[in-house]
Design an enzyme around this catalytic site. Structure first.
Site, PDB file in Angstrom:
ATOM      1  N   LYS A   1       0.835  -1.195   0.000  1.00  0.00           N
ATOM      2  CA  LYS A   1       0.000   0.000   0.000  1.00  0.00           C
ATOM      3  C   LYS A   1       0.872   1.249   0.000  1.00  0.00           C
ATOM      4  CE  LYS A   1      -1.881   2.731   3.177  1.00  0.00           C
ATOM      5  NZ  LYS A   1      -1.997   3.981   2.412  1.00  0.00           N
TER       6      LYS A   1
ATOM      7  N   SER B   1       5.257   6.812  10.654  1.00  0.00           N
ATOM      8  CA  SER B   1       5.451   7.510  11.920  1.00  0.00           C
ATOM      9  C   SER B   1       5.477   6.534  13.090  1.00  0.00           C
ATOM     10  CB  SER B   1       4.320   8.518  12.109  1.00  0.00           C
ATOM     11  OG  SER B   1       3.091   7.837  12.083  1.00  0.00           O
ATOM     12  N   THR B   2       6.089   6.967  14.174  1.00  0.00           N
ATOM     13  CA  THR B   2       6.192   6.125  15.358  1.00  0.00           C
ATOM     14  C   THR B   2       4.804   5.836  15.949  1.00  0.00           C
ATOM     15  OG1 THR B   2       8.452   6.802  15.831  1.00  0.00           O
ATOM     16  CG2 THR B   2       7.167   6.018  17.693  1.00  0.00           C
TER      17      THR B   2
ATOM     18  N   GLU C   1      10.080   0.711  10.481  1.00  0.00           N
ATOM     19  CA  GLU C   1      11.045   1.794  10.264  1.00  0.00           C
ATOM     20  C   GLU C   1      10.297   3.076  10.571  1.00  0.00           C
ATOM     21  OE1 GLU C   1      14.109   1.204   9.339  1.00  0.00           O
ATOM     22  OE2 GLU C   1      14.082  -0.766   8.419  1.00  0.00           O
TER      23      GLU C   1
ATOM     24  N   CYS D   1      13.124  10.793   7.242  1.00  0.00           N
ATOM     25  CA  CYS D   1      13.075  10.196   8.575  1.00  0.00           C
ATOM     26  C   CYS D   1      14.390  10.362   9.313  1.00  0.00           C
ATOM     27  CB  CYS D   1      12.734   8.723   8.461  1.00  0.00           C
ATOM     28  SG  CYS D   1      13.787   7.877   7.279  1.00  0.00           S
TER      29      CYS D   1
ATOM     30  N   GLU E   1       9.623  15.233  16.193  1.00  0.00           N
ATOM     31  CA  GLU E   1       9.994  15.190  14.781  1.00  0.00           C
ATOM     32  C   GLU E   1       9.102  16.163  14.008  1.00  0.00           C
ATOM     33  OE1 GLU E   1       8.778  11.708  12.494  1.00  0.00           O
ATOM     34  OE2 GLU E   1      10.748  11.687  11.534  1.00  0.00           O
TER      35      GLU E   1
HETATM   36  P1  NAD Z   1       2.191   7.668   8.550  1.00  0.00           P
HETATM   37  O1  NAD Z   1       2.606   6.814   9.675  1.00  0.00           O
HETATM   38  O2  NAD Z   1       1.092   8.602   8.755  1.00  0.00           O
HETATM   39  O3  NAD Z   1       1.781   6.771   7.310  1.00  0.00           O
HETATM   40  C1  NAD Z   1       2.634   5.789   6.766  1.00  0.00           C
HETATM   41  C2  NAD Z   1       1.787   4.802   5.983  1.00  0.00           C
HETATM   42  O4  NAD Z   1       0.962   4.076   6.894  1.00  0.00           O
HETATM   43  C3  NAD Z   1       0.860   5.408   4.966  1.00  0.00           C
HETATM   44  O5  NAD Z   1       0.794   4.563   3.839  1.00  0.00           O
HETATM   45  C4  NAD Z   1      -0.468   5.424   5.691  1.00  0.00           C
HETATM   46  O6  NAD Z   1      -1.553   5.399   4.809  1.00  0.00           O
HETATM   47  C5  NAD Z   1      -0.398   4.158   6.509  1.00  0.00           C
HETATM   48  N1  NAD Z   1      -1.195   4.137   7.733  1.00  0.00           N
HETATM   49  C6  NAD Z   1      -1.560   5.191   8.515  1.00  0.00           C
HETATM   50  N2  NAD Z   1      -2.274   4.765   9.561  1.00  0.00           N
HETATM   51  C7  NAD Z   1      -2.351   3.425   9.469  1.00  0.00           C
HETATM   52  C8  NAD Z   1      -2.938   2.413  10.282  1.00  0.00           C
HETATM   53  N3  NAD Z   1      -3.577   2.694  11.402  1.00  0.00           N
HETATM   54  N4  NAD Z   1      -2.811   1.134   9.893  1.00  0.00           N
HETATM   55  C9  NAD Z   1      -2.132   0.822   8.782  1.00  0.00           C
HETATM   56  N5  NAD Z   1      -1.581   1.722   7.979  1.00  0.00           N
HETATM   57  C10 NAD Z   1      -1.667   3.021   8.310  1.00  0.00           C
HETATM   58  O7  NAD Z   1       3.516   8.395   8.103  1.00  0.00           O
HETATM   59  P2  NAD Z   1       3.708   9.419   6.900  1.00  0.00           P
HETATM   60  O8  NAD Z   1       3.170  10.716   7.344  1.00  0.00           O
HETATM   61  O9  NAD Z   1       3.241   8.837   5.635  1.00  0.00           O
HETATM   62  O10 NAD Z   1       5.300   9.458   6.841  1.00  0.00           O
HETATM   63  C11 NAD Z   1       6.059  10.228   7.683  1.00  0.00           C
HETATM   64  C12 NAD Z   1       6.660   9.395   8.789  1.00  0.00           C
HETATM   65  O11 NAD Z   1       7.362   8.282   8.265  1.00  0.00           O
HETATM   66  C13 NAD Z   1       7.675  10.150   9.586  1.00  0.00           C
HETATM   67  O12 NAD Z   1       7.493   9.923  10.954  1.00  0.00           O
HETATM   68  C14 NAD Z   1       9.000   9.570   9.138  1.00  0.00           C
HETATM   69  O13 NAD Z   1      10.021   9.704  10.075  1.00  0.00           O
HETATM   70  C15 NAD Z   1       8.643   8.172   8.850  1.00  0.00           C
HETATM   71  N6  NAD Z   1       9.590   7.561   7.929  1.00  0.00           N
HETATM   72  C16 NAD Z   1      10.482   6.644   8.395  1.00  0.00           C
HETATM   73  C17 NAD Z   1      11.399   6.071   7.548  1.00  0.00           C
HETATM   74  C18 NAD Z   1      12.382   5.055   8.053  1.00  0.00           C
HETATM   75  O14 NAD Z   1      12.969   4.338   7.267  1.00  0.00           O
HETATM   76  N7  NAD Z   1      12.583   4.918   9.336  1.00  0.00           N
HETATM   77  C19 NAD Z   1      11.407   6.408   6.212  1.00  0.00           C
HETATM   78  C20 NAD Z   1      10.497   7.346   5.753  1.00  0.00           C
HETATM   79  C21 NAD Z   1       9.582   7.916   6.626  1.00  0.00           C
END
Ligand code: NAD
Ligand code: MN
Length: 818
Positions: A191, A245-246, A266, A300, A397
């Site tokens: 997804k 996100s965390t 991650e 990230c 963050e």
């Molecule tokens: P997010 O957690 O809001 O969403 C990430 C993905 O998860 C999206 O595809 C979203 O649709 C899905 N999602 C959201 N809620 C969900 C749920 N309850 N169940 C299942 N799936 C769900 O994060 P974002 O805003 O898309 O990305 C930013 C975050 O990602 C930042 O915190 C960043 O640090 C982190 N990030 C980490 C890495 C890494 O490798 N550690 C890399 C890139 C981004």
């Protein structure tokens, strides 16, 4: 402007990449559908969502909004495909993956344009960084598909993998997920993030084009609440790989608890960028630009906390402001643009909110004098000074182009400030003194450390977090283990679970699960005890707890009886409680210097423990007989196995060493397995001594300090080890033993914020509780889901799986040259 004028002003003219091919590609296809079983399928609910161009705020495309019915169909397709894909020879998988890599290169310009249009990131980045890294990732992992059989013997694919990715590196995150999964023989349902689906759909076309078997890759666009949650909960999925996100990572940890789904996370970061006073400040300035203004700071591992040695802080800040004045923001398709658009209006608002908070908190905000484009979602590069370490902007963050700076005086203070965060994704260290930089690197709690460089990535080098930045690695050999499981492990429900009987005293049902053979022996009870009189008179002494190297009384003041299989009381152990666990965790922390000692020293101590145990072999064998009713020969074999196991980890202590990667740059990346920290562990019930040794030995061999809960029905073999440990020069606090109710005590460990990992070998419902409780600080978990493990079998009871669980890999990048 004529040439002369350009020469005089040195202004760049606009140099836009053509949007037309990307827009035409979208035009021909919109609304875009779901990709299931190599077919384009309309979403079951008939709904579509808009994808926006963040640089204009206008609609770019419509993509399908999948629902749970679509998830079912995609999982079914992936399951069917798994049957053949998982059995395809590595060479066959490798050829498909090479073909994917080649086609990514072939379509690289279109992919770069689509990515910039959809995400708002500068074309220079998508063209020179994102897309080349995507191709590289598939090439690299095609190689692992080829080599799996010889290099990962004893491992099999996990099954159907659900993969969920964020919007900041849409295609790159897809590659990081799909390449290792396919290489190891899994099939996937992926997804993309809601805002950025287009390159994933172009990728699906490549999948079709190269003729990848149907169902191996399935792509479902749509909303988190529909697709994401359905994937996480789907019973047909064997593993979830998540980047985001965390907070969402934590909710996924909870949602998958006890399901037996493998999980890699991650998550977010707040990475330090540490500048010592002897650093080359001009390089530092360019480094900061790459650290926090790359991808608008939506990275990230962005170096979002600038930590500067006090005596050069003013000079560096001045240089930085000067550089910020010259950053170019604007049309992402303009090749001369440094900073593009923020992905969405919501994200823009959130950045603004946090910046306002920073100002309210008293930090000094600075932005360049130029203005941002008014159309689209832009935010200027922002620098905070006078930031105090506990404030919101220093801890949260921001995920935008916002840098907070703080100062330090000494290297020790730099390390302390750097680690003052719940995250642990990455760090950069800048100094011309390589000794200083290499001394600081191991002290930083982060999965990646860049020395005099930043934001470098390569498929050779695993990427992933410490602490609340998640667990698991992507890339490198270490990343492959996220997509395999041991061949001996079956996915079927356990044949027999070993439960601690409610009433341990009852003569039936309190003894450990034993094999049919052992059962037979047990029937003839007399002959079992053949002439042997227990050398431990009942209840003559109560072993205390073992905490901080001392035998301590249980805080409760109570003891619990230990019974033999006939229900006779054979001893007592302390009834441990919350307080005892807390004391033990504190002692384990205080013994943290254990990890910094030499591996040679740890090996010596493990040999010494083995030696001291072998002197008392007979006594320990008798103790096992007494507690379990097994034959003496059987018990003696367990003691022998425990001694051998101690030797194995003594051997491993100075041999589990990591790797030197050669990413495509002048330099190396040192992949070093490090101790995790404090590990809490609940031992299996079935082998009172061997179960204990099998967990303790690898953990301490790798430099961890531990809190162990021994077998609940048969704890005396572990408590008998006190003297062995005391006489083996093991430093106080490295091993702490708390006896009592396994489930109660392990719950306290799982909830404890100062415990970094927890191992639990017990019944399925206990595993679920542990995984749930561990979500608090996102500690790593290793649980058995009630599956049996052959502790006497060296293939199952010892080896690299244990060493991997006892370590986390840190990659330290060291570039060469001036
Ligand atoms: P997010 O957690 O809001 O969403 C990430 C993905 O998860 C999206 O595809 C979203 O649709 C899905 N999602 C959201 N809620 C969900 C749920 N309850 N169940 C299942 N799936 C769900 O994060 P974002 O805003 O898309 O990305 C930013 C975050 O990602 C930042 O915190 C960043 O640090 C982190 N990030 C980490 C890495 C890494 O490798 N550690 C890399 C890139 C981004
Ligand atoms: Mn978009």
């Amino acid at each position: 402007m004529n040439v002369k004028e350009i020469f005089e002003t040195m202004e760049y003219g606009p140099a836009p990449e053509a949007a037309a091919p990307g827009l035409a590609w979208i035009q021909e296809r919109t609304p875009l559908n779901l990709f299931i079983n190599n077919q384009w399928v309309k979403p079951a609910g008939g709904q579509y969502i808009d994808s926006i161009n963040p640089a204009t705020g206008k609609r770019l495309a419509q993509v399908a909004a999948a629902t749970s019915a679509d998830v079912d169909a995609a999982v079914a397709a992936a399951r069917a495909a798994f049957e053949t894909w998982s059995k395809a020879p590595g060479h066959v998988r490798a050829r498909y993956m090479y073909a994917i890599a080649r086609h990514i290169q072939k379509h690289s310009r279109l992919l770069a344009v689509l990515e910039s249009l959809d995400n708002g990131k500068p074309i220079r980045e998508t063209r020179d960084i994102d897309i080349p890294l995507v191709a590289r990732h598939f090439y690299y992992h095609a190689g692992w598909a080829q080599l799996m059989e010889s290099e990962l013997p004893g491992y099999q694919p996990v099954g159907v993998v659900g993969q969920i990715i964020p919007w900041n590196f849409p295609l790159l995150m897809l590659a990081w997920k799909i390449a290792p999964a396919l290489a190891m023989g899994n099939t996937v349902v992926l997804k993309p993030a809601r805002y950025t689906s287009l390159t994933a759909l172009k990728f699906a076309e490549i999948v079709q084009e190269i003729g990848l078997p149907p169902g191996v890759v399935n792509i479902l666009t749509g909303e988190a609440s529909q697709v994401g949650e359905a994937l996480v909960r789907h019973p047909g999925i064997n593993k979830i790989a998540f980047t985001g996100s965390t907070d969402v990572g934590r909710s996924i940890r909870r949602a998958t608890a006890g399901s037996g789904k493998k999980l890699s996370l991650e998550l977010g970061g707040k990475s330090p960028f540490i500048v010592f006073d002897d650093a080359d400040l001009d390089s530092v300035v360019e480094g900061v630009v790459d650290a926090i203004w790359f991808n608008q700071g939506q990275v990230c591992c962005a170096g979002s906390r600038l930590l500067v040695q006090e005596n050069i802080a003013d000079r560096l800040i001045e240089k930085l402001r000067e550089r910020m004045e010259h950053l170019r923001i604007g049309d992402p398709l303009d090749k001369a643009v440094d900073i593009g658009a923020i992905v969405s209006p919501g994200q823009l608002k959130e950045i603004q909110r946090l910046v306002n908070t920073g100002v309210e908190e008293g930090a000094v905000m600075w932005q360049p004098s130029w203005a941002c484009p008014t159309e689209g979602y832009f935010f200027p590069p922002t620098l905070f000074t006078n930031v105090s370490p506990a404030t919101t902007i220093a801890q949260v963050e921001i995920f935008g182009p916002v840098l907070v700076s703080m100062t330090f005086r000494t290297p020790a203070e730099a390390v302390e400030l750097a680690n003052n965060t719940r995250y642990g994704l990455a760090a950069s260290v800048w100094s011309e003194n390589i000794n200083l930089a290499l001394d600081v690197a191991p002290k930083l709690k982060a999965g990646t450390v860049w020395i005099n460089c930043t934001n470098l990535f390569d498929a050779t080098s695993g990427f992933g977090g410490y602490r609340e930045s998640g667990f698991g690695r992507e890339g490198g050999k270490e990343g492959l283990y996220e997509y395999v499981r041991p061949k001996w492990e079956t996915l079927e429900a356990p044949a027999k679970e070993f439960h601690i009987a409610e009433e341990s005293a009852s003569t039936n049902g309190s003894r450990p699960a034993v094999s049919a053979d052992e059962d037979r022996e047990f029937e003839g009870g007399e002959q079992l005890l053949d002439g042997y009189t227990p050398m431990f008179p009942a209840i003559d002494r109560t072993p205390k707890m073992f905490i901080g190297g001392k035998q301590t009384r249980p805080d409760s003041g109570y003891s619990r009886d230990v019974y033999d299989p006939q229900g006779q009381v054979i001893g007592q152990v302390g009834e441990g409680n919350r307080k005892d666990i807390r004391n033990a965790v504190e002692a384990a922390h205080a013994a943290g210097g254990w990890a910094a000692g030499t591996t040679h020293n740890r090996a010596q101590i493990l040999y010494y423990i083995a030696e001291n145990l072998s002197v008392r072999e007979d006594e320990f064998a008798r103790r096992i007989v007494q507690q379990t009713g097994r034959s003496y020969a059987d018990a003696a074999a367990e003691v022998q196995a425990a001694i051998s196991r101690l030797f194995s980890y003594a051997a491993w202590a100075d041999k589990y060493e990591g790797a030197v990667h050669r990413p495509p740059l002048r330099g190396v990346a040192l992949a070093m397995p490090e101790a995790i920290g404090v590990i809490g562990m609940a031992c299996p019930e079935e082998h009172p001594l061997l179960g204990f040794v099998s967990l303790v030995a690898p953990a301490i061999a790798m430099g961890n300090t531990i809190v162990v809960i021994p077998s609940q029905v048969a704890p005396l073999s572990a408590t008998d080890c006190y003297q062995v440990l005391e006489t083996s020069d093991l430093p106080a606090g490295v091993v702490n033993i708390v006896t009592g109710d396994r489930d109660l005590l392990s719950q306290v460990l799982a909830e404890h914020d100062d415990v970094d990992a927890i191992w639990y070998f017990g019944p399925a419902e206990g595993c679920k509780r542990i995984e749930l409780a561990s979500a608090g600080n996102m500690k790593r978990t290793w649980v058995s889901y009630g599956h049996p493990r052959g502790w006497m079998d060296t293939a199952q009871g010892e080896g690299e799986e244990f060493l991997r669980e006892a370590t986390q890999v840190k990659n330290i990048w060291v570039p060469y040259g001036e």
